[in-house]
Write an enzyme that holds these catalytic residues in place. Structure first.
Site, mmCIF file in Angstrom:
data_model
loop_
_atom_site.group_PDB
_atom_site.id
_atom_site.type_symbol
_atom_site.label_atom_id
_atom_site.label_comp_id
_atom_site.label_asym_id
_atom_site.label_seq_id
_atom_site.Cartn_x
_atom_site.Cartn_y
_atom_site.Cartn_z
ATOM 1 N N GLY A 40 -12.737 -42.078 63.940
ATOM 2 C CA GLY A 40 -13.132 -40.883 63.194
ATOM 3 C C GLY A 40 -12.412 -40.773 61.865
ATOM 4 N N GLY A 41 -11.300 -41.514 61.711
ATOM 5 C CA GLY A 41 -10.611 -41.602 60.417
ATOM 6 C C GLY A 41 -10.034 -40.287 59.929
ATOM 7 C CE LYS A 52 -13.680 -27.896 55.438
ATOM 8 N NZ LYS A 52 -13.238 -29.084 54.697
ATOM 9 N N GLY A 182 -1.340 -28.306 43.351
ATOM 10 C CA GLY A 182 -2.652 -28.944 43.216
ATOM 11 C C GLY A 182 -3.746 -27.989 43.642
ATOM 12 C CE1 TYR A 185 -12.398 -31.167 50.127
ATOM 13 C CE2 TYR A 185 -12.040 -32.540 48.200
ATOM 14 C CZ TYR A 185 -12.257 -32.419 49.559
ATOM 15 O OH TYR A 185 -12.323 -33.535 50.346
ATOM 16 C CB ILE A 186 -7.606 -30.850 49.828
ATOM 17 C CG1 ILE A 186 -8.745 -31.844 50.094
ATOM 18 C CG2 ILE A 186 -6.614 -30.847 50.994
ATOM 19 C CD1 ILE A 186 -8.320 -33.288 50.292
ATOM 20 N N GLY A 268 -4.331 -35.146 45.140
ATOM 21 C CA GLY A 268 -5.306 -36.230 45.140
ATOM 22 C C GLY A 268 -5.049 -37.222 46.255
ATOM 23 N NE ARG A 269 -7.627 -38.402 51.369
ATOM 24 C CZ ARG A 269 -6.778 -38.405 52.392
ATOM 25 N NH1 ARG A 269 -5.857 -37.453 52.508
ATOM 26 N NH2 ARG A 269 -6.822 -39.349 53.318
ATOM 27 C CG HIS A 440 -37.379 -11.232 53.506
ATOM 28 N ND1 HIS A 440 -36.537 -11.068 52.427
ATOM 29 C CD2 HIS A 440 -37.541 -10.020 54.087
ATOM 30 C CE1 HIS A 440 -36.203 -9.789 52.338
ATOM 31 N NE2 HIS A 440 -36.787 -9.135 53.347
HETATM 32 P P1 FAD Z 1 -11.177 -42.722 56.319
HETATM 33 O O1 FAD Z 1 -11.801 -41.548 56.961
HETATM 34 O O2 FAD Z 1 -9.903 -42.526 55.595
HETATM 35 O O3 FAD Z 1 -10.993 -43.809 57.473
HETATM 36 C C1 FAD Z 1 -10.358 -45.026 57.256
HETATM 37 C C2 FAD Z 1 -9.853 -45.540 58.597
HETATM 38 O O4 FAD Z 1 -9.345 -46.863 58.411
HETATM 39 C C3 FAD Z 1 -8.692 -44.727 59.159
HETATM 40 O O5 FAD Z 1 -8.989 -44.325 60.475
HETATM 41 C C4 FAD Z 1 -7.485 -45.686 59.117
HETATM 42 O O6 FAD Z 1 -6.592 -45.490 60.195
HETATM 43 C C5 FAD Z 1 -8.193 -47.036 59.222
HETATM 44 N N1 FAD Z 1 -7.408 -48.138 58.649
HETATM 45 C C6 FAD Z 1 -6.803 -48.195 57.440
HETATM 46 N N2 FAD Z 1 -6.208 -49.388 57.249
HETATM 47 C C7 FAD Z 1 -6.438 -50.098 58.368
HETATM 48 C C8 FAD Z 1 -6.068 -51.407 58.798
HETATM 49 N N3 FAD Z 1 -5.372 -52.225 58.012
HETATM 50 N N4 FAD Z 1 -6.467 -51.800 60.025
HETATM 51 C C9 FAD Z 1 -7.199 -50.997 60.833
HETATM 52 N N5 FAD Z 1 -7.564 -49.756 60.486
HETATM 53 C C10 FAD Z 1 -7.203 -49.317 59.272
HETATM 54 N N6 FAD Z 1 -14.982 -34.832 53.015
HETATM 55 C C11 FAD Z 1 -16.167 -34.184 53.162
HETATM 56 O O7 FAD Z 1 -17.219 -34.795 52.952
HETATM 57 N N7 FAD Z 1 -16.198 -32.868 53.544
HETATM 58 C C12 FAD Z 1 -15.082 -32.150 53.788
HETATM 59 O O8 FAD Z 1 -15.138 -30.972 54.140
HETATM 60 C C13 FAD Z 1 -13.830 -32.812 53.645
HETATM 61 N N8 FAD Z 1 -12.676 -32.151 53.897
HETATM 62 C C14 FAD Z 1 -11.492 -32.821 53.808
HETATM 63 C C15 FAD Z 1 -10.317 -32.122 54.085
HETATM 64 C C16 FAD Z 1 -9.102 -32.763 54.014
HETATM 65 C C17 FAD Z 1 -7.845 -32.000 54.340
HETATM 66 C C18 FAD Z 1 -9.046 -34.151 53.666
HETATM 67 C C19 FAD Z 1 -7.743 -34.878 53.604
HETATM 68 C C20 FAD Z 1 -10.206 -34.854 53.375
HETATM 69 C C21 FAD Z 1 -11.448 -34.191 53.444
HETATM 70 N N9 FAD Z 1 -12.635 -34.854 53.148
HETATM 71 C C22 FAD Z 1 -13.829 -34.184 53.252
HETATM 72 C C23 FAD Z 1 -12.664 -36.267 52.707
HETATM 73 C C24 FAD Z 1 -13.053 -37.195 53.865
HETATM 74 O O9 FAD Z 1 -12.126 -37.038 54.909
HETATM 75 C C25 FAD Z 1 -13.081 -38.642 53.382
HETATM 76 O O10 FAD Z 1 -13.934 -38.752 52.263
HETATM 77 C C26 FAD Z 1 -13.602 -39.563 54.482
HETATM 78 O O11 FAD Z 1 -12.797 -39.501 55.637
HETATM 79 C C27 FAD Z 1 -13.650 -41.018 53.974
HETATM 80 O O12 FAD Z 1 -14.120 -41.848 54.976
HETATM 81 P P2 FAD Z 1 -13.728 -43.401 55.025
HETATM 82 O O13 FAD Z 1 -14.493 -43.966 56.175
HETATM 83 O O14 FAD Z 1 -13.906 -43.999 53.698
HETATM 84 O O15 FAD Z 1 -12.156 -43.448 55.307
#
Ligand code: FAD
Length: 461
Positions: A40-41, A52, A182, A185-186, A268-269, A440
Protein backbone atom coordinates in the site's frame (compact mmCIF):
# COMPACT_ATOMS: atom_id res chain seq x y z
CA UNK A 1 21.28 -18.07 -2.93
CA UNK A 2 17.65 -18.68 -3.95
CA UNK A 3 16.73 -17.44 -7.43
CA UNK A 4 13.46 -16.48 -9.12
CA UNK A 5 13.15 -15.84 -12.85
CA UNK A 6 10.06 -13.92 -13.98
CA UNK A 7 8.65 -11.87 -16.83
CA UNK A 8 7.88 -8.75 -14.74
CA UNK A 9 9.46 -7.50 -11.53
CA UNK A 10 7.79 -4.57 -9.76
CA UNK A 11 9.86 -2.86 -7.05
CA UNK A 12 7.66 -1.17 -4.45
CA UNK A 13 4.05 -2.02 -3.55
CA UNK A 14 2.63 1.50 -3.25
CA UNK A 15 -0.40 2.54 -5.34
CA UNK A 16 1.71 2.58 -8.51
CA UNK A 17 3.44 -0.75 -7.95
CA UNK A 18 0.56 -2.80 -6.59
CA UNK A 19 -1.84 -1.68 -9.33
CA UNK A 20 0.80 -2.47 -11.95
CA UNK A 21 1.36 -5.95 -10.49
CA UNK A 22 -2.37 -6.72 -10.10
CA UNK A 23 -3.16 -5.70 -13.69
CA UNK A 24 -0.16 -7.60 -15.07
CA UNK A 25 -1.21 -10.68 -13.09
CA UNK A 26 -4.79 -10.37 -14.39
CA UNK A 27 -3.39 -10.33 -17.94
CA UNK A 28 -1.44 -13.53 -17.32
CA UNK A 29 2.02 -11.95 -16.98
CA UNK A 30 4.30 -13.92 -14.63
CA UNK A 31 4.83 -11.15 -12.03
CA UNK A 32 6.85 -10.69 -8.83
CA UNK A 33 6.48 -7.66 -6.53
CA UNK A 34 9.04 -6.70 -3.86
CA UNK A 35 8.11 -4.52 -0.88
CA UNK A 36 10.41 -3.56 1.97
CA UNK A 37 7.75 -2.34 4.41
CA UNK A 38 3.99 -2.76 4.00
CA UNK A 39 1.78 -3.22 0.96
CA UNK A 40 0.00 0.00 0.00
CA UNK A 41 3.08 2.25 0.25
CA UNK A 42 3.06 5.82 1.49
CA UNK A 43 -0.55 6.42 0.47
CA UNK A 44 -2.16 3.60 2.40
CA UNK A 45 0.17 3.44 5.43
CA UNK A 46 1.36 6.99 6.14
CA UNK A 47 -0.32 9.24 3.57
CA UNK A 48 -3.73 9.58 1.93
CA UNK A 49 -5.72 7.13 4.05
CA UNK A 50 -4.43 7.78 7.60
CA UNK A 51 -4.43 11.55 7.03
CA UNK A 52 -8.05 11.49 5.87
CA UNK A 53 -8.99 9.35 8.88
CA UNK A 54 -7.38 11.89 11.23
CA UNK A 55 -9.05 14.79 9.38
CA UNK A 56 -12.45 13.10 9.75
CA UNK A 57 -11.97 12.51 13.48
CA UNK A 58 -10.87 16.13 13.93
CA UNK A 59 -13.91 17.44 12.06
CA UNK A 60 -16.28 15.39 14.22
CA UNK A 61 -14.59 16.58 17.43
CA UNK A 62 -14.52 20.20 16.33
CA UNK A 63 -18.23 20.17 15.48
CA UNK A 64 -19.09 18.82 18.91
CA UNK A 65 -16.78 21.30 20.64
CA UNK A 66 -17.99 24.42 18.86
CA UNK A 67 -21.69 23.92 19.13
CA UNK A 68 -23.05 27.13 17.56
CA UNK A 69 -23.80 25.26 14.32
CA UNK A 70 -25.51 22.40 16.13
CA UNK A 71 -27.42 24.73 18.45
CA UNK A 72 -28.89 26.50 15.43
CA UNK A 73 -30.34 23.12 14.41
CA UNK A 74 -31.84 22.68 17.86
CA UNK A 75 -29.23 20.14 18.97
CA UNK A 76 -27.36 20.42 22.26
CA UNK A 77 -24.47 18.18 23.28
CA UNK A 78 -22.50 17.49 26.45
CA UNK A 79 -18.83 18.55 26.49
CA UNK A 80 -16.98 16.05 24.26
CA UNK A 81 -13.67 14.46 25.27
CA UNK A 82 -10.93 13.15 23.02
CA UNK A 83 -8.82 10.00 23.41
CA UNK A 84 -6.27 10.42 20.60
CA UNK A 85 -4.73 7.01 21.29
CA UNK A 86 -8.14 5.45 20.45
CA UNK A 87 -8.40 7.66 17.32
CA UNK A 88 -5.00 6.31 16.22
CA UNK A 89 -6.09 2.71 16.92
CA UNK A 90 -9.23 3.27 14.81
CA UNK A 91 -7.11 4.76 12.00
CA UNK A 92 -4.65 1.83 12.22
CA UNK A 93 -7.58 -0.58 11.95
CA UNK A 94 -8.62 0.96 8.63
CA UNK A 95 -5.02 0.85 7.37
CA UNK A 96 -4.75 -2.81 8.45
CA UNK A 97 -7.97 -3.76 6.61
CA UNK A 98 -6.74 -2.07 3.44
CA UNK A 99 -3.25 -3.69 3.78
CA UNK A 100 -4.84 -7.14 3.89
CA UNK A 101 -7.08 -6.17 0.98
CA UNK A 102 -4.10 -5.23 -1.22
CA UNK A 103 -2.24 -8.46 -0.34
CA UNK A 104 -5.41 -10.45 -1.10
CA UNK A 105 -5.82 -8.76 -4.50
CA UNK A 106 -2.16 -9.45 -5.38
CA UNK A 107 -2.58 -13.13 -4.46
CA UNK A 108 -5.86 -13.34 -6.41
CA UNK A 109 -4.00 -12.03 -9.48
CA UNK A 110 -1.33 -14.76 -8.89
CA UNK A 111 1.43 -12.22 -8.19
CA UNK A 112 4.36 -13.53 -6.16
CA UNK A 113 5.07 -11.22 -3.20
CA UNK A 114 8.62 -10.97 -1.83
CA UNK A 115 9.07 -9.09 1.46
CA UNK A 116 12.39 -7.25 1.78
CA UNK A 117 14.48 -4.40 0.40
CA UNK A 118 15.50 -4.76 -3.24
CA UNK A 119 18.97 -3.79 -4.45
CA UNK A 120 19.93 -3.63 -8.13
CA UNK A 121 22.77 -5.87 -9.32
CA UNK A 122 22.18 -4.83 -12.91
CA UNK A 123 19.18 -3.44 -14.83
CA UNK A 124 17.41 -6.81 -14.88
CA UNK A 125 18.56 -8.41 -11.63
CA UNK A 126 17.91 -7.47 -8.01
CA UNK A 127 18.94 -8.95 -4.70
CA UNK A 128 16.42 -8.90 -1.87
CA UNK A 129 17.35 -9.33 1.77
CA UNK A 130 14.43 -11.34 3.13
CA UNK A 131 13.90 -12.82 6.60
CA UNK A 132 15.03 -16.20 5.28
CA UNK A 133 18.14 -15.04 3.40
CA UNK A 134 19.11 -13.35 0.16
CA UNK A 135 16.80 -13.84 -2.80
CA UNK A 136 17.97 -13.18 -6.37
CA UNK A 137 15.31 -12.10 -8.86
CA UNK A 138 15.94 -11.97 -12.61
CA UNK A 139 13.29 -10.37 -14.80
CA UNK A 140 12.71 -9.58 -18.46
CA UNK A 141 11.09 -6.26 -17.51
CA UNK A 142 11.50 -4.16 -14.36
CA UNK A 143 9.18 -1.44 -13.02
CA UNK A 144 10.65 0.99 -10.49
CA UNK A 145 7.85 2.16 -8.17
CA UNK A 146 9.80 3.08 -5.05
CA UNK A 147 7.92 6.31 -4.34
CA UNK A 148 9.09 9.22 -2.24
CA UNK A 149 10.00 10.24 1.31
CA UNK A 150 9.76 13.48 3.31
CA UNK A 151 12.43 16.14 2.71
CA UNK A 152 14.44 16.96 5.85
CA UNK A 153 15.60 20.52 6.52
CA UNK A 154 19.26 20.75 7.68
CA UNK A 155 18.16 23.25 10.35
CA UNK A 156 15.38 20.94 11.56
CA UNK A 157 16.51 17.30 11.42
CA UNK A 158 13.74 14.78 12.11
CA UNK A 159 13.72 13.28 15.61
CA UNK A 160 12.53 14.23 19.08
CA UNK A 161 10.00 17.05 18.81
CA UNK A 162 10.64 17.56 15.08
CA UNK A 163 8.23 15.37 13.13
CA UNK A 164 7.59 14.36 9.56
CA UNK A 165 4.01 13.67 8.44
CA UNK A 166 4.59 9.98 9.26
CA UNK A 167 5.10 10.56 13.02
CA UNK A 168 2.38 13.24 13.13
CA UNK A 169 -0.18 10.62 12.07
CA UNK A 170 0.45 8.46 15.13
CA UNK A 171 0.95 10.87 18.05
CA UNK A 172 -0.27 9.49 21.38
CA UNK A 173 -1.66 12.87 22.45
CA UNK A 174 -2.48 16.25 20.95
CA UNK A 175 0.43 18.70 21.35
CA UNK A 176 -0.48 21.90 23.17
CA UNK A 177 1.29 23.92 20.51
CA UNK A 178 2.35 22.85 17.05
CA UNK A 179 4.44 24.73 14.48
CA UNK A 180 3.94 23.55 10.93
CA UNK A 181 6.87 24.39 8.67
CA UNK A 182 5.61 24.38 5.07
CA UNK A 183 2.12 25.57 4.13
CA UNK A 184 1.53 23.16 1.24
CA UNK A 185 -1.33 20.69 1.16
CA UNK A 186 0.15 18.10 3.56
CA UNK A 187 1.07 20.74 6.18
CA UNK A 188 -2.29 22.47 5.98
CA UNK A 189 -4.36 19.28 6.02
CA UNK A 190 -2.58 18.06 9.16
CA UNK A 191 -2.26 21.54 10.73
CA UNK A 192 -6.01 22.08 10.35
CA UNK A 193 -6.74 18.67 11.87
CA UNK A 194 -4.54 19.37 14.92
CA UNK A 195 -6.10 22.83 15.36
CA UNK A 196 -9.51 21.15 15.44
CA UNK A 197 -8.23 18.60 17.94
CA UNK A 198 -7.21 21.46 20.25
CA UNK A 199 -3.56 22.33 19.44
CA UNK A 200 -2.46 25.96 19.11
CA UNK A 201 -1.13 25.89 15.54
CA UNK A 202 1.25 28.24 13.74
CA UNK A 203 1.98 27.73 10.03
CA UNK A 204 5.34 28.98 8.72
CA UNK A 205 5.46 29.35 4.93
CA UNK A 206 8.43 30.73 2.99
CA UNK A 207 6.37 31.89 -0.01
CA UNK A 208 4.06 34.91 -0.03
CA UNK A 209 0.94 32.70 0.14
CA UNK A 210 -0.03 29.39 1.72
CA UNK A 211 -0.87 26.69 -0.86
CA UNK A 212 1.27 28.54 -3.41
CA UNK A 213 0.24 26.18 -6.23
CA UNK A 214 -3.30 27.65 -6.21
CA UNK A 215 -4.53 31.12 -7.15
CA UNK A 216 -5.51 33.51 -4.38
CA UNK A 217 -9.26 33.23 -5.10
CA UNK A 218 -9.22 29.50 -4.29
CA UNK A 219 -7.09 29.91 -1.17
CA UNK A 220 -9.15 32.73 0.39
CA UNK A 221 -11.88 30.56 2.00
CA UNK A 222 -9.17 28.25 3.44
CA UNK A 223 -7.26 31.21 4.93
CA UNK A 224 -10.52 32.54 6.42
CA UNK A 225 -11.30 29.21 8.08
CA UNK A 226 -7.75 28.89 9.44
CA UNK A 227 -8.19 32.31 11.06
CA UNK A 228 -11.53 31.17 12.58
CA UNK A 229 -9.76 28.11 14.00
CA UNK A 230 -7.17 30.40 15.61
CA UNK A 231 -4.33 29.18 13.36
CA UNK A 232 -1.60 31.79 13.00
CA UNK A 233 -0.23 31.91 9.46
CA UNK A 234 3.19 33.45 8.81
CA UNK A 235 4.04 33.89 5.13
CA UNK A 236 7.41 35.02 3.76
CA UNK A 237 8.85 33.33 6.86
CA UNK A 238 11.83 31.00 7.15
CA UNK A 239 12.30 28.43 9.93
CA UNK A 240 15.86 28.62 11.30
CA UNK A 241 15.99 25.98 14.03
CA UNK A 242 14.33 24.56 17.14
CA UNK A 243 15.54 24.81 20.72
CA UNK A 244 14.07 25.36 24.18
CA UNK A 245 10.60 24.36 22.97
CA UNK A 246 10.53 27.25 20.49
CA UNK A 247 10.94 27.49 16.74
CA UNK A 248 13.18 30.31 15.52
CA UNK A 249 11.66 32.00 12.48
CA UNK A 250 13.06 34.78 10.32
CA UNK A 251 10.36 37.09 9.02
CA UNK A 252 10.89 40.45 7.29
CA UNK A 253 14.54 40.46 8.41
CA UNK A 254 13.67 39.93 12.10
CA UNK A 255 13.88 36.78 14.18
CA UNK A 256 10.83 35.60 16.12
CA UNK A 257 10.59 32.63 18.49
CA UNK A 258 7.37 30.64 18.33
CA UNK A 259 6.50 28.40 21.28
CA UNK A 260 5.95 24.87 20.01
CA UNK A 261 5.84 21.47 21.79
CA UNK A 262 6.17 19.85 18.39
CA UNK A 263 7.33 20.98 14.97
CA UNK A 264 5.88 19.33 11.88
CA UNK A 265 8.10 19.75 8.82
CA UNK A 266 6.22 19.39 5.51
CA UNK A 267 8.44 21.11 2.97
CA UNK A 268 8.07 18.54 0.20
CA UNK A 269 8.96 14.98 -0.73
CA UNK A 270 11.92 13.58 -2.64
CA UNK A 271 12.08 10.47 -4.82
CA UNK A 272 13.55 7.27 -3.33
CA UNK A 273 16.39 6.88 -5.80
CA UNK A 274 19.39 6.60 -3.47
CA UNK A 275 21.04 3.80 -1.54
CA UNK A 276 19.74 0.71 -3.36
CA UNK A 277 21.93 0.46 -6.42
CA UNK A 278 19.85 2.67 -8.71
CA UNK A 279 22.68 5.22 -8.94
CA UNK A 280 24.90 2.62 -10.63
CA UNK A 281 22.31 2.00 -13.38
CA UNK A 282 22.99 5.50 -14.69
CA UNK A 283 19.38 6.17 -15.75
CA UNK A 284 18.61 9.58 -17.25
CA UNK A 285 17.23 11.96 -14.64
CA UNK A 286 14.85 14.91 -14.83
CA UNK A 287 16.26 16.88 -11.90
CA UNK A 288 16.01 14.55 -8.87
CA UNK A 289 13.42 12.33 -10.59
CA UNK A 290 13.79 9.46 -13.07
CA UNK A 291 13.14 10.68 -16.60
CA UNK A 292 10.36 8.78 -18.40
CA UNK A 293 8.66 9.00 -21.81
CA UNK A 294 4.93 8.81 -22.63
CA UNK A 295 5.00 5.03 -22.03
CA UNK A 296 6.79 5.42 -18.64
CA UNK A 297 9.95 3.92 -20.19
CA UNK A 298 13.26 5.02 -18.67
CA UNK A 299 16.45 5.49 -20.68
CA UNK A 300 17.29 1.79 -20.11
CA UNK A 301 15.56 -0.81 -22.32
CA UNK A 302 13.02 -2.91 -20.40
CA UNK A 303 13.12 -0.68 -17.31
CA UNK A 304 10.03 1.41 -16.55
CA UNK A 305 9.38 3.89 -13.73
CA UNK A 306 6.03 5.04 -12.32
CA UNK A 307 4.61 7.17 -9.52
CA UNK A 308 6.34 9.65 -7.21
CA UNK A 309 9.81 8.54 -8.32
CA UNK A 310 9.03 10.09 -11.74
CA UNK A 311 8.03 13.56 -10.57
CA UNK A 312 5.05 15.87 -10.13
CA UNK A 313 2.21 15.70 -9.51
CA UNK A 314 3.10 13.27 -6.73
CA UNK A 315 -0.39 11.85 -6.31
CA UNK A 316 -1.64 8.32 -5.72
CA UNK A 317 -4.13 8.31 -8.61
CA UNK A 318 -1.41 9.36 -11.07
CA UNK A 319 0.82 6.51 -9.85
CA UNK A 320 -2.08 4.05 -10.21
CA UNK A 321 -2.93 5.20 -13.75
CA UNK A 322 0.72 4.87 -14.78
CA UNK A 323 0.93 1.42 -13.16
CA UNK A 324 -2.16 0.16 -14.99
CA UNK A 325 -0.84 1.51 -18.31
CA UNK A 326 2.61 -0.09 -17.92
CA UNK A 327 1.10 -3.47 -17.02
CA UNK A 328 -0.94 -3.42 -20.24
CA UNK A 329 2.11 -2.45 -22.30
CA UNK A 330 4.14 -5.31 -20.76
CA UNK A 331 1.26 -7.66 -21.63
CA UNK A 332 1.56 -6.59 -25.26
CA UNK A 333 -1.24 -4.02 -25.51
CA UNK A 334 -0.80 -0.65 -27.22
CA UNK A 335 -1.09 2.13 -24.66
CA UNK A 336 0.24 5.66 -24.33
CA UNK A 337 -0.05 8.34 -21.61
CA UNK A 338 -2.54 10.80 -23.12
CA UNK A 339 -4.35 12.09 -20.04
CA UNK A 340 -5.78 15.57 -20.34
CA UNK A 341 -6.36 16.02 -16.64
CA UNK A 342 -4.96 14.71 -13.38
CA UNK A 343 -7.34 16.06 -10.74
CA UNK A 344 -5.87 17.27 -7.45
CA UNK A 345 -7.66 17.59 -4.13
CA UNK A 346 -6.52 19.46 -1.07
CA UNK A 347 -8.44 18.11 1.96
CA UNK A 348 -8.29 21.35 3.92
CA UNK A 349 -11.36 23.04 5.41
CA UNK A 350 -12.94 23.84 3.03
CA UNK A 351 -11.61 21.41 0.42
CA UNK A 352 -10.09 22.53 -2.88
CA UNK A 353 -10.39 20.51 -6.09
CA UNK A 354 -8.84 21.34 -9.45
CA UNK A 355 -8.54 19.73 -12.87
CA UNK A 356 -6.99 21.30 -15.95
CA UNK A 357 -6.04 24.96 -16.22
CA UNK A 358 -6.84 27.89 -13.94
CA UNK A 359 -7.82 31.17 -15.64
CA UNK A 360 -4.25 32.52 -15.24
CA UNK A 361 -2.64 29.31 -16.52
CA UNK A 362 -4.96 29.28 -19.55
CA UNK A 363 -4.16 32.93 -20.34
CA UNK A 364 -0.43 32.23 -19.92
CA UNK A 365 -0.80 29.47 -22.54
CA UNK A 366 -2.20 32.07 -24.95
CA UNK A 367 -5.92 31.28 -24.69
CA UNK A 368 -8.60 33.93 -24.62
CA UNK A 369 -10.92 32.59 -21.94
CA UNK A 370 -14.44 32.72 -20.60
CA UNK A 371 -14.67 32.22 -16.84
CA UNK A 372 -17.86 31.42 -14.92
CA UNK A 373 -17.94 31.39 -11.12
CA UNK A 374 -20.88 30.23 -9.03
CA UNK A 375 -20.77 30.85 -5.25
CA UNK A 376 -22.10 28.22 -2.84
CA UNK A 377 -24.01 30.87 -0.88
CA UNK A 378 -26.54 30.73 -3.73
CA UNK A 379 -26.82 26.92 -3.54
CA UNK A 380 -29.66 25.32 -1.55
CA UNK A 381 -27.72 22.21 -0.56
CA UNK A 382 -24.85 24.33 0.80
CA UNK A 383 -27.33 26.27 2.94
CA UNK A 384 -28.98 23.12 4.32
CA UNK A 385 -25.58 21.69 5.30
CA UNK A 386 -24.42 24.94 6.95
CA UNK A 387 -21.40 25.32 4.65
CA UNK A 388 -21.87 28.17 2.23
CA UNK A 389 -18.26 29.29 1.74
CA UNK A 390 -16.62 28.72 -1.60
CA UNK A 391 -17.53 28.40 -5.26
CA UNK A 392 -17.23 26.39 -8.47
CA UNK A 393 -15.33 27.95 -11.39
CA UNK A 394 -15.32 26.94 -15.05
CA UNK A 395 -12.64 28.06 -17.50
CA UNK A 396 -13.20 27.66 -21.25
CA UNK A 397 -11.81 28.84 -24.58
CA UNK A 398 -13.65 32.02 -25.57
CA UNK A 399 -13.81 30.99 -29.26
CA UNK A 400 -15.08 27.38 -28.98
CA UNK A 401 -16.28 27.07 -25.35
CA UNK A 402 -14.02 24.00 -24.96
CA UNK A 403 -13.57 23.50 -21.23
CA UNK A 404 -9.92 24.01 -20.24
CA UNK A 405 -10.18 23.78 -16.49
CA UNK A 406 -12.55 23.38 -13.53
CA UNK A 407 -11.92 24.37 -9.93
CA UNK A 408 -13.93 24.45 -6.72
CA UNK A 409 -13.44 25.31 -3.09
CA UNK A 410 -16.05 24.35 -0.52
CA UNK A 411 -17.24 21.63 1.85
CA UNK A 412 -17.10 18.18 0.27
CA UNK A 413 -16.06 19.41 -3.18
CA UNK A 414 -13.51 16.59 -3.48
CA UNK A 415 -16.44 14.54 -4.78
CA UNK A 416 -16.72 16.86 -7.80
CA UNK A 417 -13.31 15.64 -9.00
CA UNK A 418 -14.72 12.82 -11.14
CA UNK A 419 -17.17 15.15 -12.92
CA UNK A 420 -14.32 17.61 -13.52
CA UNK A 421 -11.97 14.97 -14.95
CA UNK A 422 -14.66 13.34 -17.05
CA UNK A 423 -15.58 16.71 -18.60
CA UNK A 424 -11.96 17.37 -19.52
CA UNK A 425 -11.20 13.83 -20.76
CA UNK A 426 -14.34 13.83 -22.94
CA UNK A 427 -13.48 17.23 -24.40
CA UNK A 428 -16.67 18.83 -23.02
CA UNK A 429 -17.79 22.30 -24.04
CA UNK A 430 -19.56 24.64 -21.66
CA UNK A 431 -22.86 23.74 -23.37
CA UNK A 432 -22.33 20.02 -22.51
CA UNK A 433 -22.08 20.79 -18.80
CA UNK A 434 -24.83 23.40 -18.90
CA UNK A 435 -27.16 21.03 -20.78
CA UNK A 436 -26.60 18.06 -18.43
CA UNK A 437 -29.30 17.62 -15.80
CA UNK A 438 -27.71 17.89 -12.35
CA UNK A 439 -29.68 16.48 -9.41
CA UNK A 440 -31.31 18.98 -7.06
CA UNK A 441 -30.45 19.87 -4.36
CA UNK A 442 -26.73 19.06 -4.69
CA UNK A 443 -23.50 21.02 -4.64
CA UNK A 444 -22.84 19.69 -8.13
CA UNK A 445 -25.48 22.11 -9.41
CA UNK A 446 -22.73 24.69 -8.81
CA UNK A 447 -20.81 23.12 -11.72
CA UNK A 448 -23.77 23.47 -14.08
CA UNK A 449 -24.35 27.04 -12.91
CA UNK A 450 -20.65 27.94 -13.35
CA UNK A 451 -20.87 26.70 -16.97
CA UNK A 452 -24.10 28.67 -17.48
CA UNK A 453 -22.46 31.74 -15.95
CA UNK A 454 -19.52 31.45 -18.37
CA UNK A 455 -22.08 31.28 -21.22
CA UNK A 456 -23.69 34.44 -19.85
CA UNK A 457 -27.00 33.11 -18.54
CA UNK A 458 -26.71 31.64 -15.03
CA UNK A 459 -30.15 30.84 -13.61
CA UNK A 460 -29.60 31.13 -9.86
CA UNK A 461 -27.44 34.26 -9.61
P1 FAD B 1 4.80 5.00 -2.54
O1 FAD B 1 3.38 5.02 -2.11
O2 FAD B 1 5.76 5.87 -1.83
O3 FAD B 1 5.26 3.48 -2.46
C1 FAD B 1 6.57 3.08 -2.72
C2 FAD B 1 6.81 1.75 -2.03
O4 FAD B 1 8.09 1.26 -2.42
C3 FAD B 1 6.86 1.86 -0.51
O5 FAD B 1 5.96 0.94 0.06
C4 FAD B 1 8.32 1.53 -0.14
O6 FAD B 1 8.43 0.84 1.09
C5 FAD B 1 8.71 0.63 -1.31
N1 FAD B 1 10.16 0.62 -1.56
C6 FAD B 1 11.00 1.67 -1.68
N2 FAD B 1 12.26 1.27 -1.94
C7 FAD B 1 12.21 -0.08 -1.98
C8 FAD B 1 13.19 -1.09 -2.20
N3 FAD B 1 14.46 -0.79 -2.46
N4 FAD B 1 12.78 -2.38 -2.16
C9 FAD B 1 11.49 -2.71 -1.92
N5 FAD B 1 10.53 -1.80 -1.70
C10 FAD B 1 10.88 -0.51 -1.74
N6 FAD B 1 -1.92 11.52 -2.71
C11 FAD B 1 -3.20 11.59 -3.17
O7 FAD B 1 -3.42 11.31 -4.36
N7 FAD B 1 -4.22 11.98 -2.35
C12 FAD B 1 -4.03 12.30 -1.05
O8 FAD B 1 -4.97 12.63 -0.33
C13 FAD B 1 -2.71 12.21 -0.54
N8 FAD B 1 -2.46 12.50 0.76
C14 FAD B 1 -1.19 12.36 1.24
C15 FAD B 1 -0.97 12.65 2.59
C16 FAD B 1 0.30 12.52 3.12
C17 FAD B 1 0.52 12.81 4.58
C18 FAD B 1 1.38 12.07 2.29
C19 FAD B 1 2.75 11.89 2.84
C20 FAD B 1 1.16 11.79 0.94
C21 FAD B 1 -0.13 11.94 0.41
N9 FAD B 1 -0.38 11.68 -0.94
C22 FAD B 1 -1.66 11.81 -1.42
C23 FAD B 1 0.69 11.29 -1.88
C24 FAD B 1 0.66 9.78 -2.14
O9 FAD B 1 0.83 9.10 -0.92
C25 FAD B 1 1.77 9.40 -3.12
O10 FAD B 1 1.64 10.17 -4.30
C26 FAD B 1 1.67 7.93 -3.50
O11 FAD B 1 1.79 7.09 -2.37
C27 FAD B 1 2.78 7.57 -4.51
O12 FAD B 1 2.69 6.23 -4.84
P2 FAD B 1 3.97 5.40 -5.34
O13 FAD B 1 3.46 4.04 -5.68
O14 FAD B 1 4.69 6.17 -6.36
O15 FAD B 1 4.96 5.33 -4.08
Amino acid sequence: MKEIVCKLLVIGAGPGGYICAIRAGQLGVDTVIVEKTKAGGTCLNVGCIPSKALIHAAEEFDRLRHTAGLNALGITVETPRLDLAQTVRWKDGIVGRLNSGVLGLLRKAKVKIVHGAARFRDGKTVEVETETGTQLIRAETVVIATGSEPVELPALPFGGAVLSSTEALSLPEVPKSLAVVGGGYIGLELGTAFAKLGARVTVVEAMAQILPQYDGELVKPVAKRLAELGVRVLTGAKAKGYSGEALAVEIAGKEERIAADKVLVTVGRRPRTEGWGLEELDLDRAGRFIRIDEHCRTSMRGVYAIGDVTGEPMLAHRAMAQGEMVAEIVAGRKRVWDKRAIPAVCFTDPEIVTAGLSPDEARAQGYEVRVGLFPFNANGRAMTTQSEDGFVRAVARADTNLVLGLQAVGAGVSELSSAFSLALEMGARLEDIAGTIHAHPTRSEGLQEAALKALGHALHI
